[in-house]
Design an enzyme around this catalytic site. Structure first.
Site, short mmCIF file in Angstrom:
data_model
loop_
_atom_site.label_atom_id
_atom_site.label_comp_id
_atom_site.label_asym_id
_atom_site.label_seq_id
_atom_site.Cartn_x
_atom_site.Cartn_y
_atom_site.Cartn_z
N ASP A 73 -124.60 30.85 13.98
CA ASP A 73 -123.22 31.29 14.07
C ASP A 73 -122.96 31.47 15.57
OD1 ASP A 73 -120.95 32.87 14.32
OD2 ASP A 73 -121.33 33.95 12.46
N ILE A 74 -121.96 30.79 16.09
CA ILE A 74 -121.77 30.79 17.55
C ILE A 74 -121.48 32.20 18.09
CG2 ILE A 74 -119.28 30.33 17.73
CD1 ILE A 74 -120.09 28.13 19.81
N ASN A 103 -106.31 26.72 18.87
CA ASN A 103 -105.07 25.91 18.71
C ASN A 103 -104.20 26.16 19.94
OD1 ASN A 103 -103.24 28.20 18.26
ND2 ASN A 103 -104.45 28.46 16.39
N GLY A 145 -111.38 29.34 10.87
CA GLY A 145 -112.60 28.67 11.33
C GLY A 145 -113.34 29.44 12.41
N VAL A 146 -113.84 28.72 13.39
CA VAL A 146 -114.65 29.34 14.43
C VAL A 146 -113.76 30.24 15.31
CG1 VAL A 146 -114.50 27.47 16.14
CG2 VAL A 146 -116.55 28.86 16.03
N ASP A 147 -112.50 29.85 15.45
CA ASP A 147 -111.53 30.64 16.22
C ASP A 147 -111.41 32.05 15.62
OD1 ASP A 147 -109.54 31.23 18.00
OD2 ASP A 147 -107.99 29.95 17.10
N SER A 151 -113.03 20.32 16.56
CA SER A 151 -112.14 19.47 15.71
C SER A 151 -112.75 19.07 14.37
CB SER A 151 -111.70 18.19 16.45
OG SER A 151 -110.71 18.48 17.40
N GLY A 174 -113.54 20.75 11.78
CA GLY A 174 -113.23 21.60 10.63
C GLY A 174 -111.81 21.39 10.20
N1 AR6 Z 1 -120.16 29.24 14.41
C1 AR6 Z 1 -120.34 27.93 14.67
N2 AR6 Z 1 -119.59 26.95 14.13
C2 AR6 Z 1 -118.60 27.33 13.27
C3 AR6 Z 1 -118.35 28.68 12.94
C4 AR6 Z 1 -119.18 29.65 13.56
N3 AR6 Z 1 -119.00 30.95 13.31
N4 AR6 Z 1 -117.31 28.71 12.06
C5 AR6 Z 1 -116.94 27.44 11.85
N5 AR6 Z 1 -117.73 26.60 12.57
P1 AR6 Z 1 -112.85 24.71 13.03
P2 AR6 Z 1 -111.21 22.76 14.48
C6 AR6 Z 1 -117.70 25.14 12.68
O1 AR6 Z 1 -112.03 24.54 11.82
O2 AR6 Z 1 -111.54 21.71 13.48
C7 AR6 Z 1 -108.51 27.18 13.71
O3 AR6 Z 1 -107.64 27.71 12.77
C8 AR6 Z 1 -117.09 24.38 11.53
O4 AR6 Z 1 -118.07 24.18 10.50
O5 AR6 Z 1 -113.19 26.10 13.43
O6 AR6 Z 1 -111.25 22.41 15.93
C9 AR6 Z 1 -107.89 27.07 15.09
O7 AR6 Z 1 -107.03 28.13 15.36
C10 AR6 Z 1 -116.72 23.07 12.19
O8 AR6 Z 1 -117.84 22.18 12.22
O9 AR6 Z 1 -112.09 24.09 14.34
C11 AR6 Z 1 -107.17 25.76 15.01
O10 AR6 Z 1 -105.94 25.89 14.40
C12 AR6 Z 1 -116.41 23.48 13.63
O11 AR6 Z 1 -116.88 24.81 13.77
C13 AR6 Z 1 -108.05 24.91 14.15
O12 AR6 Z 1 -108.79 25.82 13.33
C14 AR6 Z 1 -114.95 23.43 13.99
O13 AR6 Z 1 -114.17 23.84 12.88
C15 AR6 Z 1 -109.07 24.14 14.96
O14 AR6 Z 1 -109.76 23.27 14.11
#
Ligand code: AR6
Length: 344
Positions: A9-10, A23, A31-33, A116, A118
């Protein structure tokens, strides 16, 4: 210099900066944000409000607040629209700009999520290729420890076909190593013969088995020992440096190909009796493109062997025997099979 792929987990990474896949508003999301904002606390959102948003491909810096990392680099990845709308260039720009920001601030360690891949829908295998390709190219010029943090256990990093090939190779090697029941019986019998009659602990020598403190230097007490010590074989460091010279590579080309930091390489180069870890020794064998026999010799210099009882060793052997010395691909395969990576 190394790129290290980890499953984590980052928000738990203790690095100078973690990268947020945000975003354009920079005001949080899922997500990660969402995970980063939850772990950092409200101070992060308050600072983000002052930044005026962020365009796709750009990167902006904030503090890390309650996170174990000191800073957060926010970047905005492209939304996947089929792949012909410049997504790959935009995604590569995210990594490059975040890395440049890290270098400009003098950071030594940075951790990225798979941007990107997720909510924004970028196919994971392709997002992974852009991430590793861009980071690798950057690390050819700059010294930085970069972690690519993958959240999910997944074979996508090496592709389904290669995953199946390696799995079959591992099965074959294991079958070869464990399919001789008579040899197995002999080994068991030999072990039983050596077993202590009483319940003395295995491998724990009694105090009596150590010689009393020597009155004279040990070499003088054992005639011929000093001469034998002078005839020591070529050491790991000596063989490594010789092989680098023979390959025509520079030291820097070699340690970069091995995914080894300059600091560690300097330590090895300056100590003729350096004992590297097995992943380090193997990484150099790969960088030098040594065939299997020479890989075994280099490992032996460090006191190790390639064993069919080790999944990691079999995977490395698979790549060497297929003439594939791409350390990143080998590490991807090791990662996919949950093994420690080479180099670092
Ligand atoms: N640690 C590491 N990786 C993670 C974690 C974590 N805690 N949580 C998710 N991931 P995403 P995007 C991975 O959706 O596609 C947000 O709402 C996840 O499995 O977080 O760039 C923003 O505000 C995936 O492989 O980011 C934007 O609106 C990767 O992180 C939008 O999502 C990215 O998934 C950005 O979408």
């Amino acid at each position: 210099m190394p790129l290290i792929i980890v499953r984590n987990d980052i928000t738990h990474m203790q690095v100078d900066a973690i990268v947020n896949a945000a975003n354009p508003s920079l005001l949080g999301g899922g997500g990660v944000d969402g995970a980063i904002h939850r772990a950092a606390g409200p101070g992060l959102l308050a600072e983000c409000r002052t930044l005026g948003g962020c365009r796709v491909g750009e990167a902006k810096l904030t503090g890390g607040y309650n996170l174990p990392s000191r800073y957060v680099i926010h970047t905005v990845g492209p939304v996947w629209q089929g792949g012909s709308r410049g997504e790959a260039q935009a995604l590569a720009a995210c990594y490059r700009n975040a890395l440049q920001l890290a270098i400009a601030r003098g950071f030594e360690t940075v951790a990225f999520p798979l941007i990107s891949a997720g909510v924004y829908g970028y196919p994971r295998a392709e997002a992974f290729q852009v991430a590793t390709g861009t980071i690798q190219a950057f690390l050819q010029q700059q010294e930085l420890h970069v972690y690519l943090v993958l959240f999910d256990r997944d074979s996508f990093v090496i592709g389904a076909q290669r995953y199946r090939d390696i799995a079959a190779y591992i099965d074959d090697c294991y079958a070869g190593a464990h399919s001789d029941p008579r040899a197995q019986q002999r080994r068991r019998a030999a072990l039983l013969e050596c077993a202590p009659a009483e319940s003395a602990p295995l491998c724990a020598p009694s105090a009596a088995s150590f010689p009393a403190a020597a009155a004279e230097p040990p070499a003088a007490a054992y005639p011929g020992l000093r001469a034998a010590l002078r005839r020591l074989d070529e050491s790991f460091t000596q063989m490594l440096l010789r092989k680098i010279d023979e390959s025509g590579m520079t030291d820097a080309q070699c340690y970069k190909r091995a995914n080894i930091s300059r600091k560690l390489f300097s330590k090895i180069r300056s100590d003729p009796h350096y004992r590297p870890s097995k992943p380090t020794a193997l990484a150099f064998a790969i960088a030098l493109q040594l065939p299997l026999e020479e890989t075994r010799s280099l490992l032996a210099k460090a006191g190790f062997a390639l064993s069919h009882a080790s999944v990691a060793d079999i995977i490395v052997e698979y790549f060497i025997s297929h003439g594939n010395y791409d350390i990143l691909q080998i590490n991807e395969a090791l990662f996919a099979f949950d093994q420690s990576l080479l180099g670092c």
